[in-house]
Design a protein around this motif. Structure first.
Motif, PDB file in Angstrom:
ATOM      1  N   ALA A 105       0.834  -1.203   0.000  1.00 38.13           N
ATOM      2  CA  ALA A 105       0.000   0.000   0.000  1.00 38.13           C
ATOM      3  C   ALA A 105       0.870   1.255   0.000  1.00 38.13           C
ATOM      4  CB  ALA A 105      -0.930   0.003   1.205  1.00 38.13           C
ATOM      5  N   GLY A 106       1.936   1.250   0.807  1.00 41.60           N
ATOM      6  CA  GLY A 106       2.841   2.402   0.843  1.00 41.60           C
ATOM      7  C   GLY A 106       3.521   2.634  -0.486  1.00 41.60           C
ATOM      8  N   ASP A 107       3.969   1.551  -1.116  1.00 42.25           N
ATOM      9  CA  ASP A 107       4.629   1.676  -2.421  1.00 42.25           C
ATOM     10  C   ASP A 107       3.690   2.282  -3.461  1.00 42.25           C
ATOM     11  OD1 ASP A 107       7.029   0.721  -1.576  1.00 42.25           O
ATOM     12  OD2 ASP A 107       6.707  -1.323  -2.268  1.00 42.25           O
ATOM     13  N   TRP A 108       2.447   1.787  -3.488  1.00 48.09           N
ATOM     14  CA  TRP A 108       1.520   2.269  -4.509  1.00 48.09           C
ATOM     15  C   TRP A 108       1.018   3.687  -4.233  1.00 48.09           C
ATOM     16  CZ3 TRP A 108       0.949   0.780  -9.285  1.00 48.09           C
ATOM     17  CH2 TRP A 108       1.388  -0.484  -9.640  1.00 48.09           C
TER      18      TRP A 108
ATOM     19  N   LEU B 198       3.095   5.969  -3.397  1.00 45.35           N
ATOM     20  CA  LEU B 198       4.154   6.724  -4.057  1.00 45.35           C
ATOM     21  C   LEU B 198       4.072   6.577  -5.571  1.00 45.35           C
ATOM     22  CD1 LEU B 198       6.667   8.506  -3.581  1.00 45.35           C
ATOM     23  CD2 LEU B 198       8.026   6.407  -3.544  1.00 45.35           C
ATOM     24  N   PHE B 199       3.828   5.339  -6.048  1.00 43.55           N
ATOM     25  CA  PHE B 199       3.745   5.105  -7.491  1.00 43.55           C
ATOM     26  C   PHE B 199       2.586   5.876  -8.119  1.00 43.55           C
ATOM     27  CE2 PHE B 199       5.637   0.591  -6.825  1.00 43.55           C
ATOM     28  CZ  PHE B 199       6.902   1.155  -6.669  1.00 43.55           C
ATOM     29  N   ALA B 200       1.553   6.145  -7.324  1.00 42.45           N
ATOM     30  CA  ALA B 200       0.376   6.837  -7.845  1.00 42.45           C
ATOM     31  C   ALA B 200       0.660   8.288  -8.183  1.00 42.45           C
ATOM     32  CB  ALA B 200      -0.769   6.756  -6.840  1.00 42.45           C
ATOM     33  N   VAL B 201       1.671   8.875  -7.542  1.00 45.67           N
ATOM     34  CA  VAL B 201       1.902  10.312  -7.731  1.00 45.67           C
ATOM     35  C   VAL B 201       3.288  10.655  -8.290  1.00 45.67           C
ATOM     36  CG1 VAL B 201       0.282  10.892  -5.897  1.00 45.67           C
ATOM     37  CG2 VAL B 201       2.695  10.689  -5.351  1.00 45.67           C
ATOM     38  N   LEU B 202       4.297   9.807  -8.037  1.00 45.22           N
ATOM     39  CA  LEU B 202       5.657  10.195  -8.422  1.00 45.22           C
ATOM     40  C   LEU B 202       5.837  10.379  -9.925  1.00 45.22           C
ATOM     41  CD1 LEU B 202       8.448  10.923  -7.416  1.00 45.22           C
ATOM     42  CD2 LEU B 202       9.050   8.488  -7.449  1.00 45.22           C
ATOM     43  N   PRO B 203       5.355   9.442 -10.787  1.00 46.38           N
ATOM     44  CA  PRO B 203       5.509   9.675 -12.229  1.00 46.38           C
ATOM     45  C   PRO B 203       4.842  10.976 -12.676  1.00 46.38           C
ATOM     46  CG  PRO B 203       4.909   7.393 -11.815  1.00 46.38           C
ATOM     47  CD  PRO B 203       4.746   8.125 -10.520  1.00 46.38           C
ATOM     48  N   TYR B 204       3.685  11.268 -12.107  1.00 50.73           N
ATOM     49  CA  TYR B 204       2.984  12.513 -12.446  1.00 50.73           C
ATOM     50  C   TYR B 204       3.826  13.726 -12.035  1.00 50.73           C
ATOM     51  CZ  TYR B 204      -0.274  16.403 -11.961  1.00 50.73           C
ATOM     52  OH  TYR B 204      -0.869  17.628 -12.038  1.00 50.73           O
ATOM     53  N   VAL B 205       4.395  13.690 -10.829  1.00 46.65           N
ATOM     54  CA  VAL B 205       5.205  14.810 -10.350  1.00 46.65           C
ATOM     55  C   VAL B 205       6.438  14.999 -11.229  1.00 46.65           C
ATOM     56  CG1 VAL B 205       6.600  15.667  -8.424  1.00 46.65           C
ATOM     57  CG2 VAL B 205       4.379  14.598  -7.980  1.00 46.65           C
ATOM     58  N   VAL B 206       7.085  13.896 -11.587  1.00 43.13           N
ATOM     59  CA  VAL B 206       8.279  13.983 -12.438  1.00 43.13           C
ATOM     60  C   VAL B 206       7.934  14.613 -13.777  1.00 43.13           C
ATOM     61  CG1 VAL B 206       9.978  12.628 -13.731  1.00 43.13           C
ATOM     62  CG2 VAL B 206       9.514  12.087 -11.332  1.00 43.13           C
ATOM     63  N   TYR B 207       6.829  14.144 -14.385  1.00 42.69           N
ATOM     64  CA  TYR B 207       6.448  14.717 -15.684  1.00 42.69           C
ATOM     65  C   TYR B 207       6.037  16.184 -15.540  1.00 42.69           C
ATOM     66  CZ  TYR B 207       4.191  15.454 -20.162  1.00 42.69           C
ATOM     67  OH  TYR B 207       3.843  15.960 -21.380  1.00 42.69           O
TER      68      TYR B 207
ATOM     69  N   LEU C 128      -3.290   3.300  -4.429  1.00 43.54           N
ATOM     70  CA  LEU C 128      -3.666   4.181  -5.533  1.00 43.54           C
ATOM     71  C   LEU C 128      -4.741   5.182  -5.116  1.00 43.54           C
ATOM     72  CD1 LEU C 128      -3.756   1.628  -8.499  1.00 43.54           C
ATOM     73  CD2 LEU C 128      -2.141   3.504  -8.200  1.00 43.54           C
ATOM     74  N   ALA C 129      -5.620   4.768  -4.198  1.00 43.10           N
ATOM     75  CA  ALA C 129      -6.665   5.678  -3.724  1.00 43.10           C
ATOM     76  C   ALA C 129      -6.112   6.700  -2.733  1.00 43.10           C
ATOM     77  CB  ALA C 129      -7.787   4.866  -3.077  1.00 43.10           C
ATOM     78  N   LEU C 130      -5.220   6.251  -1.839  1.00 38.84           N
ATOM     79  CA  LEU C 130      -4.708   7.134  -0.791  1.00 38.84           C
ATOM     80  C   LEU C 130      -3.635   8.093  -1.297  1.00 38.84           C
ATOM     81  CD1 LEU C 130      -4.423   4.715   2.269  1.00 38.84           C
ATOM     82  CD2 LEU C 130      -5.936   6.694   2.047  1.00 38.84           C
ATOM     83  N   GLY C 131      -2.834   7.631  -2.260  1.00 41.41           N
ATOM     84  CA  GLY C 131      -1.718   8.447  -2.736  1.00 41.41           C
ATOM     85  C   GLY C 131      -2.122   9.861  -3.148  1.00 41.41           C
ATOM     86  N   PRO C 132      -3.069  10.008  -4.071  1.00 42.96           N
ATOM     87  CA  PRO C 132      -3.473  11.355  -4.484  1.00 42.96           C
ATOM     88  C   PRO C 132      -4.053  12.190  -3.341  1.00 42.96           C
ATOM     89  CG  PRO C 132      -4.206   9.721  -6.086  1.00 42.96           C
ATOM     90  CD  PRO C 132      -3.710   8.962  -4.895  1.00 42.96           C
TER      91      PRO C 132
END
Length: 403
Positions: A22-25, A27-36, A153-157
């Motif tokens: 859950a913790g990994d996802w 981060l995965f939910a937002v990091l690619p978006y932030v990088v782009y 994925l739900a909590l990340g954003p």
């Protein structure tokens, strides 16, 4: 299925994995978006994928030797703590958006550490439950991964909206610490090695692990099956969105709906497979599951109707769980305990390599022969994995290695 959780050590491993995933996802939910968003570069975003896979491909086989030498429980504790520490380096990227190399370094370090944790967990799990409980235990792991992914994925954003990337980074780091704490509470003790570990024997032990894969027919067949399933499955990933847009004529909403239906079906499938557990043959689960998945995919991609796509996505998610649980159980059953770290390490490296290659081939191939034709090729590879299991893998009720 729930009865497997009565094993204290397996339960601790299960809940630790759920928190970590859950913790990994998150981060995965937002990091690619932030990088782009900060770089405006698709190449920069794609670089993350390479950084996440390359170290594991290189280290997987070598790391497996150490997994077989060391106490796997302690190894998981140390690796989780190191992963929590490493991910905190992203706070530098939060403070200075020009520090993109920090993102790549963190992704690479996490990949390198996963080269130890993934084979350690796969090697440890069969020692925590009975031989007849492997299918429900792996089904619970599949449930663990899917629920953790959806939750993350739900909590990340939400966490990102409240506290920014820094808050998401800290939450992921904390999840690793919680996972390490739960694993540390396990009472399992390492199985003594057949021979004392000596520094000079490292290459010999590595070579013995590779030799086992070549020598034991059933293990070699499983490597082929994993390669076909991973390569075909990963080819599908970059083509799903273009298929929804260009073939179904849908938008982001339909794409998200199909993903959600598939994920929910996967959770339901994990529960069903776990409940039936001891009565299911891992070989038939994998073989028949892959063949059914192939048929479902071919119909779905060649009958461009939204209703058909939604209905088949609902079935496919459950079937995919059965297939993956079957092949994972087969690998755990047929690899001797002293070699599990080395074999699973090499297997994980191969899976990462097949994932990277599948994504590239899927994207490039669609440009040459079209999206639907490439999706058909990927679907056929998934079906071929089922054929290989049923025709080339001997049935073995004892779970021992078959020569």
């Amino acid at each position: 299925m729930i009865g497997v959780l009565r094993h204290r050590d397996f339960s601790l491993l299960f809940w630790g994995g759920l928190v970590s995933v859950a913790g990994d996802w998150m981060l995965f939910a937002v990091l690619p978006y932030v990088v782009y968003a900060r770089t405006g570069s698709t190449i920069a975003t794609a670089g993350m994928t390479v950084a996440e896979l390359a170290p594991g491909i290189v280290l997987g086989s070598v790391a497996g030797v150490l997994v077989d030498r060391w106490d796997r429980r302690r190894l998981l504790v140390v690796v989780n703590l190191l992963q929590g520490l490493v991910v905190l380096a992203l706070l530098a990227f939060v403070a200075d958006s020009s520090l993109l190399p920090v993102v790549y370094a963190v992704a690479a370090a996490q990949s390198a550490l996963s080269a130890f944790s993934m084979p350690a967990e796969n090697a440890l799990l069969p020692t925590l439950v009975g031989p007849d409980e492997l299918v429900p235990a792996n089904a619970l792991n599949a449930l663990n991964n899917r629920v953790g992914r959806l939750g993350g994925l739900a909590l990340g954003p939400v966490v990102y909206a409240v506290g920014g990337l820094g808050a998401v980074t800290v939450a992921d780091a904390v999840s690793f610490v919680v996972a390490a704490t739960l694993v540390a509470l396990m009472r399992t003790r390492p199985v003594p090695p057949e021979e004392p570990a000596e520094p000079g024997r490292f290459f010999v032990e590595w070579r013995d692990g590779i030799a086992l894969v070549h020598r034991e027919r059933s293990i070699a067949v499983l490597f082929v099956v994993f390669a076909l399933m991973t390569f075909g499955g990963t080819m599908l990933d970059p083509l799903q969105a273009p298929w929804v847009r260009d073939v179904l004529g849908g938008g982001a909403g339909l794409y998200a709906l199909l993903k959600a239906v598939h994920a929910a079906s996967g959770i339901a499938g994990s529960v069903v497979v776990g409940a039936l557990g001891a009565r299911l043959s891992p070989r038939l689960l994998c073989g028949a599951g892959s063949l059914v998945a192939c048929v479902l995919l071919l119909v779905r991609f060649n009958v461009p109707l939204v209703a058909v796509a939604v209905a088949l996505s609902a079935i496919a998610g459950a079937v995919a769980v059965g297939s993956s649980v079957g092949v994972e159980t087969l690998a755990q059953q047929r690899v001797p305990e002293p070699y599990r770290g080395r074999v699973f390490g090499t297997l994980q490296a191969m899976i990462w390599a097949a994932s990277l290659l599948g994504a590239v081939v899927g994207g490039v191939g669609a440009e040459w022969i079209g999206v639907v034709a490439m999706l058909d090729v990927a679907s056929a590879l998934v079906g071929l994995a089922g054929v290989v299991v049923l025709l080339a893998l001997p049935a073995d009720r004892s779970g021992a290695v078959v020569r």
